[in-house]
Structures are given as structure tokens and as C-alpha cells.
Design a protein around this motif. Structure first.
Motif, PDB file in Angstrom:
ATOM      1  N   GLY A 139      65.208  70.664  29.674  1.00  0.00           N
ATOM      2  CA  GLY A 139      64.817  69.445  30.368  1.00  0.00           C
ATOM      3  C   GLY A 139      65.738  68.296  30.024  1.00  0.00           C
ATOM      4  N   GLU A 140      65.292  67.087  30.335  1.00  0.00           N
ATOM      5  CA  GLU A 140      66.086  65.894  30.109  1.00  0.00           C
ATOM      6  C   GLU A 140      65.562  65.116  28.909  1.00  0.00           C
ATOM      7  N   ALA A 141      66.469  64.409  28.242  1.00  0.00           N
ATOM      8  CA  ALA A 141      66.113  63.618  27.065  1.00  0.00           C
ATOM      9  C   ALA A 141      66.124  62.135  27.409  1.00  0.00           C
ATOM     10  N   THR A 142      65.231  61.390  26.792  1.00  0.00           N
ATOM     11  CA  THR A 142      65.254  59.941  26.929  1.00  0.00           C
ATOM     12  C   THR A 142      66.220  59.371  25.906  1.00  0.00           C
ATOM     13  N   GLN A 143      66.568  58.099  26.059  1.00  0.00           N
ATOM     14  CA  GLN A 143      67.483  57.469  25.109  1.00  0.00           C
ATOM     15  C   GLN A 143      66.884  57.463  23.706  1.00  0.00           C
ATOM     16  N   SER A 144      65.571  57.208  23.596  1.00  0.00           N
ATOM     17  CA  SER A 144      64.934  57.190  22.276  1.00  0.00           C
ATOM     18  C   SER A 144      64.993  58.563  21.628  1.00  0.00           C
ATOM     19  N   GLU A 145      64.852  59.632  22.425  1.00  0.00           N
ATOM     20  CA  GLU A 145      64.941  60.982  21.873  1.00  0.00           C
ATOM     21  C   GLU A 145      66.366  61.293  21.423  1.00  0.00           C
ATOM     22  N   VAL A 146      67.342  60.841  22.186  1.00  0.00           N
ATOM     23  CA  VAL A 146      68.741  61.038  21.784  1.00  0.00           C
ATOM     24  C   VAL A 146      69.029  60.282  20.490  1.00  0.00           C
ATOM     25  N   ASP A 147      68.560  59.028  20.410  1.00  0.00           N
ATOM     26  CA  ASP A 147      68.759  58.232  19.200  1.00  0.00           C
ATOM     27  C   ASP A 147      68.152  58.930  17.995  1.00  0.00           C
ATOM     28  N   ARG A 148      66.971  59.486  18.183  1.00  0.00           N
ATOM     29  CA  ARG A 148      66.284  60.159  17.072  1.00  0.00           C
ATOM     30  C   ARG A 148      67.028  61.416  16.655  1.00  0.00           C
ATOM     31  N   LEU A 149      67.536  62.178  17.609  1.00  0.00           N
ATOM     32  CA  LEU A 149      68.261  63.395  17.283  1.00  0.00           C
ATOM     33  C   LEU A 149      69.523  63.098  16.482  1.00  0.00           C
ATOM     34  N   PHE A 150      70.289  62.102  16.940  1.00  0.00           N
ATOM     35  CA  PHE A 150      71.498  61.757  16.204  1.00  0.00           C
ATOM     36  C   PHE A 150      71.149  61.162  14.843  1.00  0.00           C
ATOM     37  N   GLY A 151      70.055  60.409  14.779  1.00  0.00           N
ATOM     38  CA  GLY A 151      69.641  59.813  13.516  1.00  0.00           C
ATOM     39  C   GLY A 151      69.174  60.840  12.511  1.00  0.00           C
ATOM     40  N   LEU A 152      68.650  61.980  12.985  1.00  0.00           N
ATOM     41  CA  LEU A 152      68.161  63.009  12.080  1.00  0.00           C
ATOM     42  C   LEU A 152      69.252  63.551  11.178  1.00  0.00           C
ATOM     43  N   LEU A 153      70.479  63.572  11.679  1.00  0.00           N
ATOM     44  CA  LEU A 153      71.572  64.148  10.900  1.00  0.00           C
ATOM     45  C   LEU A 153      72.190  63.161   9.929  1.00  0.00           C
ATOM     46  N   ARG A 154      71.607  61.953   9.853  1.00  0.00           N
ATOM     47  CA  ARG A 154      72.038  60.995   8.835  1.00  0.00           C
ATOM     48  C   ARG A 154      71.003  61.012   7.721  1.00  0.00           C
ATOM     49  N   PRO A 155      71.401  61.190   6.460  1.00  0.00           N
ATOM     50  CA  PRO A 155      70.424  61.221   5.378  1.00  0.00           C
ATOM     51  C   PRO A 155      69.723  59.890   5.214  1.00  0.00           C
ATOM     52  N   ALA A 156      68.520  59.961   4.698  1.00  0.00           N
ATOM     53  CA  ALA A 156      67.747  58.738   4.480  1.00  0.00           C
ATOM     54  C   ALA A 156      68.443  57.833   3.480  1.00  0.00           C
ATOM     55  N   SER A 157      68.434  56.543   3.750  1.00  0.00           N
ATOM     56  CA  SER A 157      69.015  55.567   2.831  1.00  0.00           C
ATOM     57  C   SER A 157      68.243  54.274   2.978  1.00  0.00           C
ATOM     58  N   ALA A 158      68.506  53.359   2.069  1.00  0.00           N
ATOM     59  CA  ALA A 158      67.744  52.110   2.064  1.00  0.00           C
ATOM     60  C   ALA A 158      67.910  51.368   3.378  1.00  0.00           C
ATOM     61  N   HIS A 159      69.128  51.377   3.963  1.00  0.00           N
ATOM     62  CA  HIS A 159      69.334  50.591   5.173  1.00  0.00           C
ATOM     63  C   HIS A 159      68.754  51.258   6.405  1.00  0.00           C
ATOM     64  N   SER A 160      68.430  52.584   6.336  1.00  0.00           N
ATOM     65  CA  SER A 160      67.885  53.260   7.507  1.00  0.00           C
ATOM     66  C   SER A 160      66.369  53.293   7.501  1.00  0.00           C
ATOM     67  N   LEU A 161      65.742  52.877   6.409  1.00  0.00           N
ATOM     68  CA  LEU A 161      64.291  52.870   6.301  1.00  0.00           C
ATOM     69  C   LEU A 161      63.720  51.588   6.893  1.00  0.00           C
ATOM     70  N   PRO A 162      62.501  51.651   7.418  1.00  0.00           N
ATOM     71  CA  PRO A 162      61.859  50.425   7.895  1.00  0.00           C
ATOM     72  C   PRO A 162      61.733  49.403   6.761  1.00  0.00           C
ATOM     73  N   LYS A 163      61.677  48.159   7.129  1.00  0.00           N
ATOM     74  CA  LYS A 163      61.581  47.090   6.143  1.00  0.00           C
ATOM     75  C   LYS A 163      60.369  47.297   5.235  1.00  0.00           C
ATOM     76  N   GLY A 164      60.606  47.155   3.928  1.00  0.00           N
ATOM     77  CA  GLY A 164      59.527  47.296   2.962  1.00  0.00           C
ATOM     78  C   GLY A 164      59.411  48.675   2.349  1.00  0.00           C
ATOM     79  N   LEU A 165      60.119  49.666   2.903  1.00  0.00           N
ATOM     80  CA  LEU A 165      60.088  51.020   2.351  1.00  0.00           C
ATOM     81  C   LEU A 165      61.340  51.266   1.521  1.00  0.00           C
ATOM     82  N   THR A 166      61.188  52.058   0.476  1.00  0.00           N
ATOM     83  CA  THR A 166      62.323  52.356  -0.392  1.00  0.00           C
ATOM     84  C   THR A 166      62.651  53.846  -0.344  1.00  0.00           C
ATOM     85  N   ALA A 167      63.917  54.171  -0.566  1.00  0.00           N
ATOM     86  CA  ALA A 167      64.356  55.562  -0.514  1.00  0.00           C
ATOM     87  C   ALA A 167      63.688  56.396  -1.602  1.00  0.00           C
ATOM     88  N   ALA A 168      63.502  55.822  -2.804  1.00  0.00           N
ATOM     89  CA  ALA A 168      62.910  56.575  -3.914  1.00  0.00           C
ATOM     90  C   ALA A 168      61.479  56.994  -3.589  1.00  0.00           C
TER      91      ALA A 168
END
Length: 230
Positions: free
Chosen positions: A136-165
Motif C-alpha cells: 500500500g501507500e505510506a503517509t509522510q508521518s509513517e515515512v518519517d517514523r520509518l527513517f527515524g527508527l534507524l536512528r538510535p535514541a539520544s537526548a535530542h531525539s526524545l520528547p522534551k522532559g525525557l532522558t535517554a538513561a
């Protein structure tokens, strides 16, 4: 199952990575290679889905392995989907990083690194691969999420107030749990409040690494139950 070939010139390092991969649900190690020539031969023989590739190899650079296999893909020399590469190396030369990027590496891990970083990347790869297996077809948000999945979690990628540890702690708690947990149960096991645990759990669900199930009782609002995405 995601079939993995481990390529590293150091036999002990290869064994460590092999054991780590084997411990991640949904992954199996199908082979091991310690030279570029052996890596090429094993990819042709074993048809892995993912290669953990070191760039320091005794007979030829790991990048040459990527290039040769990518050329074979373009020429239609193999009757299967292209193999993916997760580069694991001590090579810090920017030209090599660029070459790996152009070769289609899903990520580039610099040695030394905590084994948890490799586990995290494998889990993200598994989620992305599972989502890409659909149609099927992907939405932009789904594409963003797929590409984002391959980036490891880090402080700058977490929502505000959450920590990597804390995110790693909550993820490990859910991963090691037998079955589902509520936010309150995760909070008790990690030492954070229920509200805090729920924020991290919601982030893991949005990331695709956790799943939410609503359990309906006889009265009141349904209970939110979380489990690690297998």
C-alpha cells in the motif's frame, strides 16, 4: 526471523556480536566471516538479510564488500532482496563514513560501544523491516517514523522532559518482562512514578518498539497494558 551474517576480522569480537544477536528475539546468526573474500562467499551461500560489517578486514576493506554486493544487486546477479548492512567498526575516517552512507548502510556504529547500543539498533531495524514488509501507500508521518527508527535514541531525539538513561531503563524493563505490564508496574520496577513511566511507554509505542493493549474490566476506563514488540 532476520538472518544475520557477522563479519569481523577479530574472532573474539565476532563471537561477542554473534552471542548478542542470538539473544535478540527475531534474529538468528546464520554465519560468520573474518575476511572480505569469505564475507562475499558467505553472503552468496547463506543469503542473509543483514550483515554486521567491520571495515577493517585483512584482505580488502569492508567497503569493497558493500560495493561489490550492491553492484550485484544492480546487475540482477542475485535472486533475492538486497542485503542490508550495519557497519560496526573503529574506522573514523569521514570518507569511509560517506562511502558507507552511499552504500546504503542502515547505521554506522563506532567501536568501542556498549553492547546495548547494538541491541537497540537491531530492535529498531526489526521494527522498520516489519513495517516495510507491508503493502500500500505510506503517509509522510509513517515515512518519517520509518527513517527515524534507524536512528538510535539520544537526548535530542526524545520528547522534551525525557532522558535517554530513563528511556533505556524503561525499555529494558519492558523487554525483559514476561507478558504485559501496566505503567504502574513499570514505575515500581524502575523507581519512577506511574505518570513518568507512562510517558516513556507512550514514547516507545510511538517509536514502534512497544505495543499498547487496552484491557476492559467490568466498570471504569480500560487499563492500558504494554508489551515489548516481538
Amino acid at each position: 526471523m532476520t538472518r544475520v551474517l557477522v563479519v569481523d576480522d577479530d574472532v573474539r569480537v565476532a563471537q561477542t556480536h554473534r552471542e548478542l544477536v542470538a539473544s535478540v528475539p527475531g534474529f538468528e546468526v546464520v554465519g560468520e566471516a573474518h575476511t572480505a573474500a569469505s564475507a562475499l562467499a558467505e553472503v552468496g551461500r547463506l543469503r542473509p538479510d543483514l550483515v554486521l560489517l567491520d571495515l577493517y578486514l585483512p584482505d580488502a576493506p569492508g567497503i569493497s564488500v558493500m560495493r561489490e554486493l550492491r553492484a550485484a544487486d544492480r546487475d540482477g546477479g542475485r535472486d533475492r532482496n538486497p542485503v542490508d548492512f550495519l557497519v560496526i567498526t573503529a574506522v573514523r575516517d569521514i570518507e569511509q563514513v560517506r562511502a558507507a552512507l552511499h552504500g546504503g548502510a542502515v547505521h554506522y556504529l563506532l567501536k568501542p560501544f556498549p553492547l546495548s547500543a547494538l541491541r537497540d539498533q537491531l530492535e529498531r531495524y526489526a521494527v522498520a523491516r516489519r513495517r516495510l514488509s507491508g503493502t500500500g501507500e505510506a503517509t509522510q508521518s509513517e515515512v518519517d517514523r520509518l527513517f527515524g527508527l534507524l536512528r538510535p535514541a539520544s537526548a535530542h531525539s526524545l520528547p522534551k522532559g525525557l532522558t535517554a538513561a530513563t528511556s533505556d531503563l524503561v525499555a529494558r524493563t519492558l523487554r525483559e518482562a514476561e507478558g504485559e505490564l501496566s505503567a504502574a508496574e513499570v514505575g515500581r520496577r524502575t523507581g519512577v512514578s506511574r505518570v513518568t513511566a507512562r510517558r516513556y511507554l507512550e514514547h516507545l509505542c510511538a517509536d514502534g518498539r512497544a505495543e499498547l493493549r487496552l484491557r476492559y474490566g467490568s466498570a471504569g476506563r480500560p487499563e492500558h497494558r504494554y508489551r515489548w514488540a516481538r
